[in-house]
Design a protein around this motif. Structure first.
Motif, short mmCIF file in Angstrom:
data_model
loop_
_atom_site.label_atom_id
_atom_site.label_comp_id
_atom_site.label_asym_id
_atom_site.label_seq_id
_atom_site.Cartn_x
_atom_site.Cartn_y
_atom_site.Cartn_z
N TYR A 144 -73.16 26.51 -2.85
CA TYR A 144 -73.52 27.79 -3.47
C TYR A 144 -72.52 28.87 -3.09
O TYR A 144 -71.91 28.84 -2.02
CB TYR A 144 -74.92 28.22 -3.00
CG TYR A 144 -76.02 27.30 -3.44
CD1 TYR A 144 -76.57 27.39 -4.71
CD2 TYR A 144 -76.50 26.31 -2.58
CE1 TYR A 144 -77.59 26.54 -5.13
CE2 TYR A 144 -77.52 25.44 -2.98
CZ TYR A 144 -78.06 25.56 -4.27
OH TYR A 144 -79.04 24.71 -4.67
N SER A 148 -82.38 23.80 2.40
CA SER A 148 -82.63 25.06 1.70
C SER A 148 -83.91 25.74 2.17
O SER A 148 -84.33 26.74 1.60
CB SER A 148 -82.73 24.79 0.18
OG SER A 148 -83.79 23.89 -0.10
N THR A 156 -82.40 29.82 4.85
CA THR A 156 -81.01 30.03 4.48
C THR A 156 -80.39 31.22 5.22
O THR A 156 -81.10 32.11 5.67
CB THR A 156 -80.89 30.27 2.96
OG1 THR A 156 -81.68 31.42 2.61
CG2 THR A 156 -81.39 29.06 2.19
N LEU A 211 -83.03 27.15 -4.90
CA LEU A 211 -82.07 26.38 -4.12
C LEU A 211 -82.57 24.97 -3.87
O LEU A 211 -83.78 24.71 -3.89
CB LEU A 211 -81.81 27.07 -2.78
CG LEU A 211 -81.35 28.53 -2.83
CD1 LEU A 211 -81.13 29.05 -1.42
CD2 LEU A 211 -80.10 28.67 -3.66
N SER A 212 -81.65 24.07 -3.61
CA SER A 212 -82.02 22.69 -3.28
C SER A 212 -81.09 22.16 -2.21
O SER A 212 -79.99 22.69 -2.00
CB SER A 212 -81.97 21.79 -4.52
OG SER A 212 -80.69 21.81 -5.11
N ASN A 213 -81.52 21.13 -1.53
CA ASN A 213 -80.73 20.55 -0.46
C ASN A 213 -79.47 19.88 -1.00
O ASN A 213 -79.41 19.42 -2.14
CB ASN A 213 -81.55 19.52 0.31
CG ASN A 213 -82.75 20.13 1.02
OD1 ASN A 213 -82.84 21.34 1.16
ND2 ASN A 213 -83.66 19.28 1.48
N LEU A 256 -75.35 23.89 1.47
CA LEU A 256 -76.65 23.83 2.13
C LEU A 256 -77.12 22.38 2.26
O LEU A 256 -77.26 21.68 1.26
CB LEU A 256 -77.69 24.61 1.34
CG LEU A 256 -77.61 26.13 1.32
CD1 LEU A 256 -78.76 26.68 0.48
CD2 LEU A 256 -77.68 26.70 2.73
#
Length: 514
Positions: free
Chosen positions: A430, A388, A391, A424-426, A385
């Motif tokens: 995942y 985020s 998504t 989630l993070s940039n 990602l």
């Protein structure tokens, strides 16, 4: 388990040349020093020569005309270029060293009850089986001590997992030096391919290492290239031939303190030389042995039948996957470093064809034509990602029957979204997954963080009965067409689909970039 690089000399004979890929190993470790080097085994994988020649390539610059290639690979001022086309490495070419074979003519050193090297069936003659017998030999003074292990299955899967870790490490090396490397210090040609030169003298300059080893052991191949006139401006394969062998080392160690179980001496590490033997075909006697006893990594060996590549460059295949949505976009230079299908809803990509490019609907077929909702077990989407904010989500459709269909072209559908999007993070990788029908095993995807999907609560997310007997029609990976420009951006590298009761079937898909 660790990888090791030994300074083993190049070997050459009429049956092929043996090359050593030191870049695929770490520096020598204490475990390496204690390994029984003179007696440890050679394990084998058969690989397609065409795959190796597609991945490892080079280019003589037009300025080197008149200089022979043998000299050019050792000339620091030469403009020769070295390429590693990582995207041409098939997803099915899985090099999990725990599943390398020890019962082939090219293998050596497998522990057996007696002189015969065929004392075990092929599917019990892999590296992981040998290492468990090795542990038993040290603990109980017999390889039959394996029967005393109450957790043999767990041991096998543990070794398969660490073999997967080693495989990911190998692919990471190829990514680092590949044509789509994130290394901004590498040069870029006019087609956007990163390459190395003789200025990079490290062992990770793999195509250069192969060319230098060829020049020392099979220089006639380079002389033949010069003689044919193919020495200026053409990107061409490193001249590997059938029966050539690429080698790397894997060190396996017993758990600390395991020797105390029977009060014996510390168990030495065992080192395996993994030989990749190039063949024009890997069928028949050159087929690799399936990993039949691995529930977690059933496709963890080269050219498993249930692993497929979907190339964005193959219009006839790719178009059936992206269908009515956006095709994958070319990966921009600043997003290099992760292989797969790239999508962004940026204005520069969407605006030229907004009715198509504003979203994706990338389809995956069920594993069989008769798979039902009751057969659903799991799906895993491996992606990176960049954003985020919005998504991808998953939709599962069942096949229309003409009676009681909730949709015009499907009977039922269910939409699944990331359960905890806030986690989630940039700029992270995942494994987004969904389990059904009581299946509860989480994925073991190396270098990816697991993220569970759940049924959406949004209206329209659950249409129709979705009964256990309904026949599956398709899985669809989608994005929000209403997301603000730039809020959707990711690369999908692979998908794994598990269906069926009991062991069921697992199919794996690799997404090859434009």
């Amino acid at each position: 388990m660790s990888l090791s690089d030994w300074n083993t000399p190049i070997e050459s004979d009429d049956s092929g040349t043996s090359f050593h890929l030191y870049a695929l190993g770490a520096a020598n470790s204490d475990a390496d020093a204690s390994a029984e080097r003179t007696t440890d085994p050679d394990a084998v994988f058969y690989v397609k020569l065409s795959d190796m020649r597609a991945v490892f390539q080079f280019q003589r610059g037009t300025g080197t005309t008149g200089t022979d290639t043998v000299a050019a690979v050792f000339d620091a001022s030469s403009d020769i270029r070295y390429y590693v086309f990582r995207k041409y490495w098939p997803t099915a070419l899985n090099l999990n060293p725990a599943h390398a074979m020890l019962d082939r003519n090219e293998s050596t050193g497998m522990l057996t009850p007696g002189a015969s090297a065929t004392a075990f069936s092929a599917d019990k003659s892999l590296v992981k089986h040998d290492f468990i017998r090795y542990i038993a030999l040290h603990l109980f003074n017999t390889i039959h001590g394996v029967d005393l292990f109450r957790n043999e299955e767990d041991l096998r899967e543990n070794l398969a997992y660490y073999g997967e870790v080693a495989r990911v490490g190998i692919m990471s090396v190829l990514d680092t030096v590949g044509t789509m490397s994130a290394n901004i210090t590498m040069s870029v040609d006019g087609s956007g391919n990163r390459y190395s030169t003789n200025e990079d003298t490290t062992i990770t300059n793999i195509s250069r290492e192969l060319m230098r080893q060829i020049s020392l052991s099979a220089s006639g191949r380079l002389v033949a290239i010069d003689a044919s006139g193919g020495d200026g401006g053409i990107i061409q394969s490193v001249p590997l031939t059938e029966n050539d062998t690429l080698n790397f080392k894997v060190v396996m160690e017993a758990s600390p303190g395991q020797h105390a179980l029977t009060n014996v001496a510390v168990i030495p590490a065992r080192t395996y030389n993994i030989k990749l033997i190039m063949k024009s075909s890997v069928s028949g006697v050159y087929a690799n042995t399936p990993a039949t006893d691995s529930a977690l990594f059933p496709n963890g060996y080269p050219y498993a039948a249930n692993v497929y590549d979907i190339s964005a460059s193959n219009a006839s295949v790719a178009s059936s996957v992206y269908a009515d949505g956006s095709p994958p976009a070319p990966i921009p230079l600043l997003r290099y470093g992760y292989q797969g299908w790239y999508y962004t809803n940026s204005a520069s990509w969407v605006n030229p064809a907004p009715s198509v490019r504003n979203k994706i609907n990338w389809y995956i077929l069920p594993n069989t034509a008769t798979s039902t909702v009751g057969d659903l077990r799991y799906i895993r989407l491996n992606l990176h990602l960049f954003s985020s904010v919005s998504t991808p989500f998953l939709t599962v459709y069942t096949k229309a029957t003409g009676s009681g269909d909730a949709g015009g072209w499907y009977k039922s559908k269910r939409v699944y979204v990331v359960a905890n999007a806030a986690s989630l993070s940039n700029n992270n990788s995942y494994c987004v997954y969904m389990n059904w029908n009581g299946y509860s095993v989480a994925p073991f995807t190396v270098a990816h963080t697991n993220v569970a999907l759940s049924l959406t609560m949004v209206s329209g997310g659950a249409v129709g009965e979705f009964g256990s007997g309904e026949v599956l029609f398709a899985y669809s990976i989608g994005t929000d067409s209403g997301a603000a420009p730039g809020n959707v951006e990711f690369i999908l590298s692979g998908a794994v689909v598990g269906e069926g009761s009991g062991g069921g079937t697992e199919k794996e898909y690799g997404y090859i970039p434009v």
